[in-house]
Write a protein that holds these residues in place. Structure first.
Motif, short mmCIF file in Angstrom:
data_model
loop_
_atom_site.label_atom_id
_atom_site.label_comp_id
_atom_site.label_asym_id
_atom_site.label_seq_id
_atom_site.Cartn_x
_atom_site.Cartn_y
_atom_site.Cartn_z
N LYS A 248 0.89 -1.29 -0.10
CA LYS A 248 0.01 -0.11 0.09
C LYS A 248 0.83 1.25 -0.04
N LEU A 249 1.92 1.25 0.63
CA LEU A 249 2.77 2.37 1.01
C LEU A 249 3.60 2.55 -0.59
N LEU A 250 3.91 1.54 -1.16
CA LEU A 250 4.58 1.75 -2.32
C LEU A 250 3.71 2.13 -3.70
N THR A 251 2.72 1.63 -3.65
CA THR A 251 1.49 2.29 -4.38
C THR A 251 1.29 3.80 -4.07
N ALA A 252 1.16 4.17 -3.04
CA ALA A 252 1.01 5.47 -2.34
C ALA A 252 2.28 6.44 -2.84
N VAL A 253 3.40 5.94 -3.05
CA VAL A 253 4.46 6.96 -3.38
C VAL A 253 3.97 7.81 -4.72
N ASP A 254 3.45 7.59 -5.41
CA ASP A 254 2.89 8.17 -6.67
C ASP A 254 2.47 9.59 -6.21
N ARG A 255 1.76 9.62 -5.18
CA ARG A 255 1.32 10.85 -4.66
C ARG A 255 2.51 11.78 -4.13
N LEU A 256 3.47 11.42 -3.78
CA LEU A 256 4.60 12.26 -3.42
C LEU A 256 5.48 12.62 -4.54
N ALA A 257 5.47 11.45 -5.63
CA ALA A 257 6.31 12.07 -6.93
C ALA A 257 5.37 12.83 -7.47
N THR A 258 4.32 12.69 -7.96
CA THR A 258 3.42 13.83 -8.57
C THR A 258 3.25 15.24 -7.88
N HIS A 259 3.31 15.14 -6.68
CA HIS A 259 3.31 16.48 -5.92
C HIS A 259 4.81 17.04 -6.20
N GLU A 260 5.74 16.53 -6.34
CA GLU A 260 7.16 17.13 -6.78
C GLU A 260 7.35 17.31 -8.21
N GLY A 261 6.18 16.89 -9.07
CA GLY A 261 6.40 16.84 -10.42
C GLY A 261 7.21 16.04 -11.43
N GLU A 262 7.52 14.97 -10.65
CA GLU A 262 8.20 13.96 -11.23
C GLU A 262 7.15 12.88 -11.84
#
Length: 193
Positions: A130-144
């Motif tokens: 679940k955490l691994l899937t959620a990292v997309d939020r952090l990456a998207t927030h940083e524009g990556e």
């Protein structure tokens, strides 16, 4: 419930990070010991720019307990993520150049998943996935648009988790004397081509 980390999560998150640092066999732990390392990580956690700063992470909270955490940063920030540690140590009167990490870990043009950890009593419940899937939020927030990570060649269970989540090998890297596979995947919803 997965949520963004908050400053008050520092002590609980520090315990999770310590498990990772012990697995990596970092010299920093030999110099400071586990108790001091926990204190340092928890203190620096309050700085949003720190490698393990609250603004760089997500936590899984279950019944008021931090069951797991994940942290990362854009590769172009790697040069600054450990400055809060240096400042903290200097404020403690430690003026020598002590570093927790000595090797660069991120590949260019990626959001680097630095750390993912699940509390031992919550393992086997799918929290890591679940955490691994959620990292997309952090990456998207940083524009990556690409997420990268390193997995120790001696940890096939973790590698299977990453492969299941769509990561692919893109290289190898030596970190603190251990050989790692560097893996990447596109942020879900983005096409790498």
């Amino acid at each position: 419930m997965i949520r963004f980390a908050k400053k008050e999560d520092g002590a609980a998150v520090a315990k999770l990070i310590l498990v990772i640092l012990k697995d990596m066999e970092l010299d920093f732990l030999d110099e400071f010991g586990e108790e001091k390392a926990l204190e340092v990580i928890a203190a620096c956690f309050e700085d949003p720019t720190y490698r393990f700063g609250y603004a760089r992470g997500l936590v899984e909270e279950i019944d008021g307990e931090i069951a797991g955490a994940v942290f990362g940063y854009p590769a172009n920030k790697e040069a600054i993520i450990d400055l809060p540690l240096k400042k903290y140590l200097q404020a403690q009167g430690i003026t020598e150049d002590i570093q927790m990490f000595i090797d660069p870990e991120a590949f260019p043009n990626e959001w680097y998943l630095d750390s993912i950890a699940v509390d031992e009593k919550f393992r086997g419940q799918g929290i890591g996935s679940k955490l691994l899937t959620a990292v997309d939020r952090l990456a998207t927030h940083e524009g990556e648009k690409v997420i990268g990570l390193n997995v120790d060649k001696a940890n096939p269970n973790a590698k299977r988790l990453y492969l299941r989540d769509g990561f692919q090998d893109v290289g190898e890297i030596m970190i603190s004397g251990h050989l790692y596979d560097h893996m990447q995947r596109a942020v879900k919803g983005f096409d790498r081509s």
